[in-house]
Each structure stands twice: as structure tokens, then as C-alpha cells.
Design a protein around this motif. Sequence first.
Motif, PDB file in Angstrom:
ATOM      1  N   PRO A 187      50.366 -56.338 -29.615  1.00  0.00           N
ATOM      2  CA  PRO A 187      50.802 -56.902 -30.695  1.00  0.00           C
ATOM      3  C   PRO A 187      51.586 -58.227 -30.338  1.00  0.00           C
ATOM      4  CG  PRO A 187      51.763 -54.696 -30.626  1.00  0.00           C
ATOM      5  CD  PRO A 187      51.119 -55.127 -29.245  1.00  0.00           C
ATOM      6  N   ASP A 200      53.973 -56.244 -36.488  1.00  0.00           N
ATOM      7  CA  ASP A 200      53.385 -55.541 -35.286  1.00  0.00           C
ATOM      8  C   ASP A 200      53.805 -54.074 -35.380  1.00  0.00           C
ATOM      9  OD1 ASP A 200      53.470 -58.290 -34.549  1.00  0.00           O
ATOM     10  OD2 ASP A 200      55.266 -58.268 -33.285  1.00  0.00           O
ATOM     11  N   ASN A 232      60.370 -50.450 -28.055  1.00  0.00           N
ATOM     12  CA  ASN A 232      60.062 -49.318 -28.950  1.00  0.00           C
ATOM     13  C   ASN A 232      61.352 -49.058 -29.687  1.00  0.00           C
ATOM     14  OD1 ASN A 232      57.394 -48.571 -28.309  1.00  0.00           O
ATOM     15  ND2 ASN A 232      58.161 -48.287 -26.258  1.00  0.00           N
ATOM     16  N   GLY A 246      51.489 -52.962 -24.562  1.00  0.00           N
ATOM     17  CA  GLY A 246      50.553 -52.570 -25.584  1.00  0.00           C
ATOM     18  C   GLY A 246      50.521 -50.984 -25.912  1.00  0.00           C
ATOM     19  N   THR A 247      49.651 -50.612 -26.764  1.00  0.00           N
ATOM     20  CA  THR A 247      49.471 -49.162 -27.000  1.00  0.00           C
ATOM     21  C   THR A 247      48.065 -48.822 -27.211  1.00  0.00           C
ATOM     22  OG1 THR A 247      50.312 -47.454 -28.434  1.00  0.00           O
ATOM     23  CG2 THR A 247      49.603 -49.613 -29.469  1.00  0.00           C
ATOM     24  N   SER A 288      50.482 -51.456 -34.846  1.00  0.00           N
ATOM     25  CA  SER A 288      50.744 -50.584 -33.824  1.00  0.00           C
ATOM     26  C   SER A 288      50.523 -49.314 -34.282  1.00  0.00           C
ATOM     27  CB  SER A 288      52.133 -50.739 -32.983  1.00  0.00           C
ATOM     28  OG  SER A 288      52.255 -51.917 -32.435  1.00  0.00           O
ATOM     29  N   ARG A 289      51.012 -48.807 -35.603  1.00  0.00           N
ATOM     30  CA  ARG A 289      51.169 -47.493 -35.872  1.00  0.00           C
ATOM     31  C   ARG A 289      50.020 -47.164 -36.677  1.00  0.00           C
ATOM     32  NH1 ARG A 289      57.547 -46.370 -35.945  1.00  0.00           N
ATOM     33  NH2 ARG A 289      57.887 -46.882 -33.883  1.00  0.00           N
ATOM     34  N   ASN A 345      44.618 -57.532 -32.619  1.00  0.00           N
ATOM     35  CA  ASN A 345      43.826 -56.784 -33.337  1.00  0.00           C
ATOM     36  C   ASN A 345      42.541 -57.548 -34.305  1.00  0.00           C
ATOM     37  OD1 ASN A 345      43.598 -54.057 -34.206  1.00  0.00           O
ATOM     38  ND2 ASN A 345      44.172 -54.768 -36.530  1.00  0.00           N
ATOM     39  N   LEU A 370      54.714 -48.174 -27.228  1.00  0.00           N
ATOM     40  CA  LEU A 370      54.202 -49.103 -26.366  1.00  0.00           C
ATOM     41  C   LEU A 370      54.611 -49.136 -24.926  1.00  0.00           C
ATOM     42  CD1 LEU A 370      53.802 -50.426 -29.351  1.00  0.00           C
ATOM     43  CD2 LEU A 370      54.293 -52.581 -28.261  1.00  0.00           C
ATOM     44  N   TYR A 423      42.468 -50.291 -30.934  1.00  0.00           N
ATOM     45  CA  TYR A 423      43.133 -49.930 -29.767  1.00  0.00           C
ATOM     46  C   TYR A 423      42.177 -50.041 -28.476  1.00  0.00           C
ATOM     47  CZ  TYR A 423      46.312 -47.920 -33.198  1.00  0.00           C
ATOM     48  OH  TYR A 423      47.239 -47.726 -33.969  1.00  0.00           O
TER      49      TYR A 423
END
Lengths: 353, 353
Positions: free
Chosen positions: A62, A45, A327, A9-10, A49-50, A118, A17, A58
Motif C-alpha cells: 500500500p 490502504d 499494523n 506488504g501483505t 490490504s484487507r 493494486n 503487513l 496480492y
Amino acid sequence: MTTPARAFGTHAATQPLGLFHFVRRDPRADDVVIDILFCGVCHTDIHHSRDDWGRANYPMVPGHEIVGRVSRVGEAVTRFQPGDLVGVGCMVDSCRTCAACGKGWEQYCESGSTFTYNGVDRQDGTPTYGGYSDHVVVAQDFVLKMPEGLDPAGAAPLLCAGITTYSPLRHWQVGPGSRVAVVGLGGLGHMAIKLAKAMGAEVTLFTRSASKEADARRLGADQIVLSGDAEQMIAAANRFELIIDTVPYAHDLNLYVPTLATGGTLVLVGFLGPIDPALNTGPMVLRRKAVAGSLIGGIAETQAMLDFCGQHGITADVEMIPIQQINEAYERMLRSDVKYRFVIDMASLKAIA
Amino acid sequence: MTTPARAFGTHAATQPLGLFHFVRRDPRADDVVIDILFCGVCHTDIHHSRDDWGRANYPMVPGHEIVGRVSRVGEAVTRFQPGDLVGVGCMVDSCRTCAACGKGWEQYCESGSTFTYNGVDRQDGTPTYGGYSDHVVVAQDFVLKMPEGLDPAGAAPLLCAGITTYSPLRHWQVGPGSRVAVVGLGGLGHMAIKLAKAMGAEVTLFTRSASKEADARRLGADQIVLSGDAEQMIAAANRFELIIDTVPYAHDLNLYVPTLATGGTLVLVGFLGPIDPALNTGPMVLRRKAVAGSLIGGIAETQAMLDFCGQHGITADVEMIPIQQINEAYERMLRSDVKYRFVIDMASLKAIA
């Protein structure tokens, strides 16, 4: 009341990630606990994520193309038992009472469906974490039965890329003899070709590159049309009853609308935003053409899609990766360097000491 | 082989309309000769007269909302006889053999239908001249029977404004209980309200001005929504199965798409050109909404519309003018100063010495 879980995850839009520890709830009465085997990697995803869409929460895990085996079930679960091969897609819940849910359109739930990651659990308000993890806990009504005989890794992308293209093909009643075109040959586009072909349609791929022809034909396309070749585009005028447009960024729809047959529809499944350059209504009015959007599909429809894929032996073309390469996989996806979907082998997560 | 005809026409984009002499062909075997009683005045007449669309051919005689009486028929004509009250709309011919014509979609004829004016006769290559004239000669298959009991002047605008709104209402299956909204209260908009109401729909008018409410309700609207009032627009979210958008210039569709119900369609019937500001696909993808266009209607559908109007006593609200006032009428139309359609009383043309 909870079980430790591991995931990739991030914690922020700018972070890669990495290994992430959290807890999953113990199963409620109608919950199914799924030991995740494979998880497909969707463009969404990357966007989430971004925080490309400005709605990221967060930490985030994802993943919404999940295939796994049932390890445990709540006491009210009737449809699944331990050992079953199952899938989970983009949604894990919805209000279940609105008109849309009543029609089986949980993806269009009037109060918003609960996304697999999310999102926020409707009962306890906790965040939802997705499929880049070792297990997941999902209400049985949002768990799909995976058909026998399909490679489970190749089947994982059906849960998003498959249903996203299957739903408009069915909604706009594609069948034997239909003329269908697909714009974009990626995760969604290659599924659109396979599914439309299996429904009996004559399938065309629009592409900017003649080098895609062999692959398009292998996937089931009857022909390709080079969108940069004015002569080919003119020859394709007024031809397609349905165009599935999978391109995930703003692009010129005025190239494609003239190739719709009278009464035809171009359906956007990959792009949310302002149409640029401006959409010209002239060809739409002069031949009753439409531009529409479509979002994944409902739960019953997703099961129907999986059963259809089981009957026709349809899976995604996948490249398997260990989770440690996620990544790098994102970077390759941004360069369209994948044929046609990355799938994470979740054994790689479990192997981490 | 020809008969002298009188009309109001123009020789150039910059000239006003004035008296124009020309000849009509004598009837072919399947032709009907129609003594014109009334002709509605459509916005298209202005666009073509002034070459707004760059496709004008001069000299030009506008007019495609024609009601008159049959004065003579060719020897093969079976459906009409002298004395019949008949109508002619936007088309006087089509190829009659293509797939579209085969479906009764002559307006979408693959080789292009022959328009009532500013067109070219398919048999002898002569220009077509429209209804601002004393008589017209039309093949019987493109002549409509006017229903008994309707005021013929009020019925003239049904031939374009009526069918242009009726066709999408039928195509998108509006019926009892449907929720329909109309954008723009002009010649097309006021017909859309009347027709949708007669089909049993709940009808809403979007307008920028509360002053239109009384008129909208008189025409059959159940409610109005002020498009400039953010609260009212939010309250209307996800409500309408069909929006008939009659606005004839570029305008912001992003105001209206969010008010479509899931699966709903906004259909443009008045505007050809680039959508500005840019259409945002977000609400379309997230709830399977569509933006479409529609052009008049087929011949059988036009007859069905006329019969429907006969059953329900529907005509346009018209302001009658003598043909000598046509140039002033154009100016008033450009200021939206007409409720809701000008109709030319063709006795005024015949009275000219």
C-alpha cells in the motif's frame, strides 16, 4: 533491468503487513526514480490490504501519499533532476488521450487511471506497488514538485487527503465569503478545514462531540455545529454553499442536506456505497440542492494544490511512525485514534538489516 | 370590495371536484384581474386535491397553469392593460426582499413563496384559489406576458410543466451539442424533450417501452434507450451531461447515474421523498456525478421561457376538456392516459347556468 526493492506488504486479506522483497523496473526514458522519505497512511490502504472492496490483488504494497527525493532520471526526463524533492499521489499513469485526460481529469480517465498500488502498469502489465517501500519508479508526468518550505512529512498527506478535499473546494468555486461545512474530523476533514479557511471561506465543522471544538478552531474552523443538537441544526438551515462530507461509512445525509443553501451541494469524498438511511429528495427539489461525489483530483490540480499549500504554509497534522508499527496504526485508525494522519518515516525501513 | 367567482373545487380529500362559489378581492393598486381562458391540469393538482402530501387546506380550487386576458388593472399597474393575453404559474407572490428573491429565485423564497392555490395571501391572510375558475386577481409582478403566435391552450402548460423543465436545462447550461436525457414521457417529460431540442441539445428518452419511440422522435428526441435493456444501458454509460428525471414516484436512480458523463447531474423535478432503492454513491464519487432537485423557476426565468417558446413555436401537446370532466381526467392521469397534458377550456365553466 530491475532493481531490488524492500517494502512492507501483505500476501492476503487476513495477514498483517510485513517485510516484503520485490523488484522495481529500471527507469524508462520518461521515468523518475524516487527515494522515498515519507509515506502517509490512508484509510484506503486498510480497505485494500484487507480486501474490503473485493478488488485486492496480492501481494500488495500500500501507500499513495509519497514524498521523496529524485535519485535517478530516464534520459527523456526534463522536469526533474536528482536531488529534487517530489511527491506521488494516488495515480502513476492514465490513458492520457481520452476526453477526461484531455481536461486534466486523469482521476476520471475513461479507461481507468493506473493506481499507485493494486494497479497494473499500462506498458508491461506488472503490478504496481505503493509507497510503503524504499523507492518507486514513476513517469515524470505523474510526479509532483513539492514546494519549498513545507515539512516533507507533514506534506505527504497532501497527495491524497489534501487533493481529495481541495478538488471539490475548487470545483464548486469556494472563495472569500463562501460558507463551507465539513462533516467528519479525520485525515480528510482536518485538511478540508485548513484548505477552505485558506481560500477565505467561513468554515463550520459538523460534529457529534463538543470536545472537538478546540481542535476544530485551532485548525481554522469558525464554528462547530453539533449534529445531534436539533436546535443547532435548525439554526444552520439553508446556510452552506458547500458541505464536504468525509465520513467513510453509510450515514444519514438527511441531517445535513437541509443545512445547504439554495443551490448548494453536499459532496461525498469518503463513502462509496448505498446511502442508508434513504436520501430524501424533498429538501433537494424544494431548494435546488445536490448530493455529489468527488474523487481525488487531476495531476495539474494536485500541483496547484501543493503550490497553494506552499504559499499558505499548509501541511497535515501528522503522527510519525516507524514502518514496524503499521499494523498497530491500522487498528488505531479504525478507532479514529489519530490526529490526524499517520506518516511512515521510511528511514525505519532502511534501518532494517 | 370583492367580486363573486365561480370555480371547480373540493371541500375534502375524499370528495370529487364540483362547482364552487367564492369571492375574489377587488384589485389592489398593483393587481391585474384576469379572465381565465384555459388552465392546464398538473399532477400536483391531484396530490393537493386529495391531500396526498398532508398539506391541503379546504375548500380548495386547484390550477396553476393559467392563461387568460386582462379585464381590469389596479391604478399602479404599468405593465399590463385590459385585453393583454397573460399567464400565471405556480406562484402569485413572494417576500420579494430575501436573497433568493433578489436573485430572481422567487420559487426558493426564504420565507416561502405564495402558491397560486392552497396558499395564503401575504397581505390579508385569505386563502389563494387557483385557475379552475372564471377569473383570478394577481399582483402584476407575478403575471407573465404570453408571446404572440402561440396557441393559448397549448401554452397554458408552459406555466408549470414548461418552466419546471426549462429552469434546470438553463441552470445546468444546456446548449448546442449538450447531451441530455429525459426520464419519463408525460407532461413534464414531453416538454423537456421539446425544450432541450430547441436549445440545440442531442436528446435521448429513457423509457421502458419501445412503443414510445415514434412519439419521442416526433417530439424531438434523437434516440430512445430502453431502460430495461442491459445492453442499451451499458452502451449509454458515461454519456449524458444532464438527465431530467420527471418520474413522480420512487424509482431506481442507480439505473441512470452510470449513464451520466463525468461531472454530470441527474436532476429530479417530479419526485419528493426517500430514494428507494437506495442511491449508490460509488458511480457518483468515481466520476464526480451529482443527483439534484429543481423546483419550477423564477418569474423572470418564466418570462424568458415563454419568450423562448414564442421564438421556437413551442407549446405542450394537449387534450382539451370541459371542466365537467375534471374528475375523469384525474383518473386518466393516474393511469398515464393523456398525451400529454389536459387543459380545461374555461368557456365550459362560464356556460354553466
